[in-house]
Design a protein around this motif. Structure first.
Motif, PDB file in Angstrom:
ATOM      1  N   ALA A 169       4.119   4.129  -4.404  1.00 42.18           N
ATOM      2  CA  ALA A 169       3.000   3.689  -3.569  1.00 42.18           C
ATOM      3  C   ALA A 169       2.423   2.366  -4.066  1.00 42.18           C
ATOM      4  CB  ALA A 169       1.914   4.761  -3.545  1.00 42.18           C
ATOM      5  N   LEU A 170       2.349   2.180  -5.381  1.00 40.07           N
ATOM      6  CA  LEU A 170       1.843   0.925  -5.941  1.00 40.07           C
ATOM      7  C   LEU A 170       2.772  -0.243  -5.599  1.00 40.07           C
ATOM      8  CD1 LEU A 170       0.567   2.033  -9.469  1.00 40.07           C
ATOM      9  CD2 LEU A 170      -0.817   1.267  -7.530  1.00 40.07           C
ATOM     10  N   ILE A 171       4.085   0.010  -5.666  1.00 37.02           N
ATOM     11  CA  ILE A 171       5.048  -1.033  -5.293  1.00 37.02           C
ATOM     12  C   ILE A 171       4.886  -1.388  -3.817  1.00 37.02           C
ATOM     13  CG2 ILE A 171       7.494  -1.596  -5.054  1.00 37.02           C
ATOM     14  CD1 ILE A 171       8.001   0.217  -7.490  1.00 37.02           C
ATOM     15  N   ALA A 172       4.720  -0.372  -2.974  1.00 37.05           N
ATOM     16  CA  ALA A 172       4.507  -0.605  -1.543  1.00 37.05           C
ATOM     17  C   ALA A 172       3.219  -1.395  -1.311  1.00 37.05           C
ATOM     18  CB  ALA A 172       4.446   0.729  -0.799  1.00 37.05           C
ATOM     19  N   PHE A 173       2.171  -1.087  -2.085  1.00 39.30           N
ATOM     20  CA  PHE A 173       0.898  -1.799  -1.964  1.00 39.30           C
ATOM     21  C   PHE A 173       1.071  -3.283  -2.295  1.00 39.30           C
ATOM     22  CE2 PHE A 173      -3.005  -3.327  -4.057  1.00 39.30           C
ATOM     23  CZ  PHE A 173      -3.901  -3.210  -3.002  1.00 39.30           C
ATOM     24  N   VAL A 174       1.810  -3.577  -3.367  1.00 44.71           N
ATOM     25  CA  VAL A 174       2.056  -4.973  -3.754  1.00 44.71           C
ATOM     26  C   VAL A 174       2.840  -5.706  -2.671  1.00 44.71           C
ATOM     27  CG1 VAL A 174       3.231  -6.459  -5.418  1.00 44.71           C
ATOM     28  CG2 VAL A 174       1.921  -4.478  -6.220  1.00 44.71           C
ATOM     29  N   VAL A 175       3.878  -5.065  -2.126  1.00 46.23           N
ATOM     30  CA  VAL A 175       4.684  -5.689  -1.068  1.00 46.23           C
ATOM     31  C   VAL A 175       3.834  -5.945   0.175  1.00 46.23           C
ATOM     32  CG1 VAL A 175       6.663  -5.371   0.469  1.00 46.23           C
ATOM     33  CG2 VAL A 175       6.826  -4.663  -1.923  1.00 46.23           C
ATOM     34  N   ILE A 176       2.985  -4.987   0.520  1.00 47.55           N
ATOM     35  CA  ILE A 176       2.114  -5.149   1.690  1.00 47.55           C
ATOM     36  C   ILE A 176       1.154  -6.312   1.484  1.00 47.55           C
ATOM     37  CG2 ILE A 176       0.269  -4.073   3.050  1.00 47.55           C
ATOM     38  CD1 ILE A 176       1.672  -1.361   2.453  1.00 47.55           C
ATOM     39  N   MET A 177       0.531  -6.396   0.296  1.00 47.00           N
ATOM     40  CA  MET A 177      -0.434  -7.466   0.015  1.00 47.00           C
ATOM     41  C   MET A 177       0.223  -8.839   0.051  1.00 47.00           C
ATOM     42  SD  MET A 177      -3.483  -6.248  -0.287  1.00 47.00           S
ATOM     43  CE  MET A 177      -2.983  -5.268   1.150  1.00 47.00           C
ATOM     44  N   PHE A 178       1.455  -8.960  -0.451  1.00 49.49           N
ATOM     45  CA  PHE A 178       2.148 -10.242  -0.434  1.00 49.49           C
ATOM     46  C   PHE A 178       2.652 -10.597   0.962  1.00 49.49           C
ATOM     47  CE2 PHE A 178       2.267  -9.937  -5.036  1.00 49.49           C
ATOM     48  CZ  PHE A 178       2.178 -11.272  -5.427  1.00 49.49           C
TER      49      PHE A 178
END
Length: 365
Positions: A227-236
């Motif tokens: 979920a944290l990796i997905a959050f980073v990808v979404i933010m970028f």
């Protein structure tokens, strides 16, 4: 009406299990003799011992010819660091039968120092870590083997075969049903990430269905990292239109007072939903199967005849749920990948180069 009756029967069955748990299945103090009775089957220990992480792979416990209980296990390396003692490395089998190893002992699955004042940092290769490494190796080997076939011309000038055929079907499905509908013309950029999380979740879930293995996808730490990796990808992947919609939505000022905090909270609830959804679904299936198997031993502790009589019913339901879990493995891998693509697409929407002629409204499964 029949469904309500079935629910009543299930409630009654679980009520009977709870009654059996409180009627002397476990070890108790004998008030008349003052002696401790032999410890019986502990369902809580079996259930939570399976779903939690551990320092070993435990397959079964059996009674040998000497009358003692023996365990079929694969011990794993224990790596500890203490500011007082430095590094300590040994196998987890050193903890068997409650033994102390190099000033450390195992309590409820956790390594603790015998000296209460000492601090210890556990960086061991637990079964979750080892299983993820094995799954990663298998995943990389499988993809490289398929890529090698394409380099040789198999599947390009001729029809794909074997694992190549199965992988190509999945890749086409993720491309056409997930990436293109939600990511538009930018879908190629995100395909490696989407395919990686799909196959990584799927392979780890299949590994978790092997008896004695770790339930990695049912571990909150695993789903949290995804979920944290997905959050980073979404933010970028965000743009000014995305932040403008959150910080300054086109609504009356008095609505903004309520809407802006809700929109900001929504930034974090999306990856949180991904984490909880995968964790809860994977954990629930394993607990149901273990509960059904445990019922044999619970009833058997009350009466051997009841235990043997209930065994076929318990095994039949367990096998049924087991095959359901195979389907759930594909569904949950797809849902996590699909929702990740949806959230990335929402972050990119509104930009000039975002084009999606065949947009499909996201369906939250």
């Amino acid at each position: 009406m029949r469904f309500n009756r079935m629910k009543s029967l299930l409630v009654a069955a679980f009520g009977l299990i709870m009654l059996s748990l409180s009627s002397g299945v476990f070890a108790q103090e004998n008030k008349e003799t003052g002696k401790e009775q032999k410890k019986g089957f502990d369902a809580n220990e079996v259930i939570f011992g399976h779903v939690k992480d551990a320092h070993e792979f435990h397959f079964l416990t059996y009674k040998g010819s000497d009358g003692e209980e023996h365990e079929a296990i694969i011990p794993l390396p224990v790596i500890l660091y203490s500011p007082q003692k430095g590094f300590s490395v040994f196998m987890s089998s050193a903890f068997h039968h409650g033994r102390v190893a190099d000033g450390y002992k195992l309590e409820e699955g956790k390594v603790v120092p015998t000296d209460p004042s000492a601090k210890v940092y556990d960086i061991s290769l637990t079964r979750n870590v080892v299983q993820m490494i094995i799954a990663l190796i298998l995943f990389v080997w499988l993809m490289l083997a398929v890529a090698k076939k394409y380099k040789k011309g198999h599947g390009v000038a001729s029809a794909p075969s074997g694992a190549q055929n199965a992988i190509e079907i999945v890749i086409d499905f993720i491309t056409e049903q997930v990436a293109k509908p939600y990511l538009g013309t930018r879908y190629v950029k995100y395909m490696p990430y989407l395919l990686t999380i799909f196959f990584f979740i799927l392979i780890n879930t299949f590994f978790g269905m092997i008896p004695g293995s770790a339930n990695v996808t049912g571990n909150i730490a695993f789903t949290m990292v995804l979920a944290l990796i997905a959050f980073v990808v979404i933010m970028f992947s965000t743009n000014k239109h995305y932040w403008g919609h959150i910080i300054n939505p086109d609504v009356p000022w008095w609505v903004k007072i309520i809407l802006i905090p809700v929109e900001i909270l929504g930034i974090f609830t999306k990856p949180f939903a991904l984490m909880i959804r995968l964790f809860a679904n994977m954990l629930a299936g394993h607990i149901i199967i273990i509960c059904l198997i445990s019922m044999i031993f619970i009833f058997g502790a009350l009466n051997k005849g009841i235990g043997w009589g209930f065994a076929p019913i318990s095994l039949a339901f367990s096998i049924f749920i087991y095959f359901i879990e195979i389907l759930v493995a594909f569904i949950q891998a797809f849902i996590f990948t699909n929702l990740t693509a949806v959230f990335i697409g929402q972050a990119m929407e509104g930009s000039h180069d975002f084009h999606n002629e065949e947009h499909i409204d996201p369906v939250m499964v």
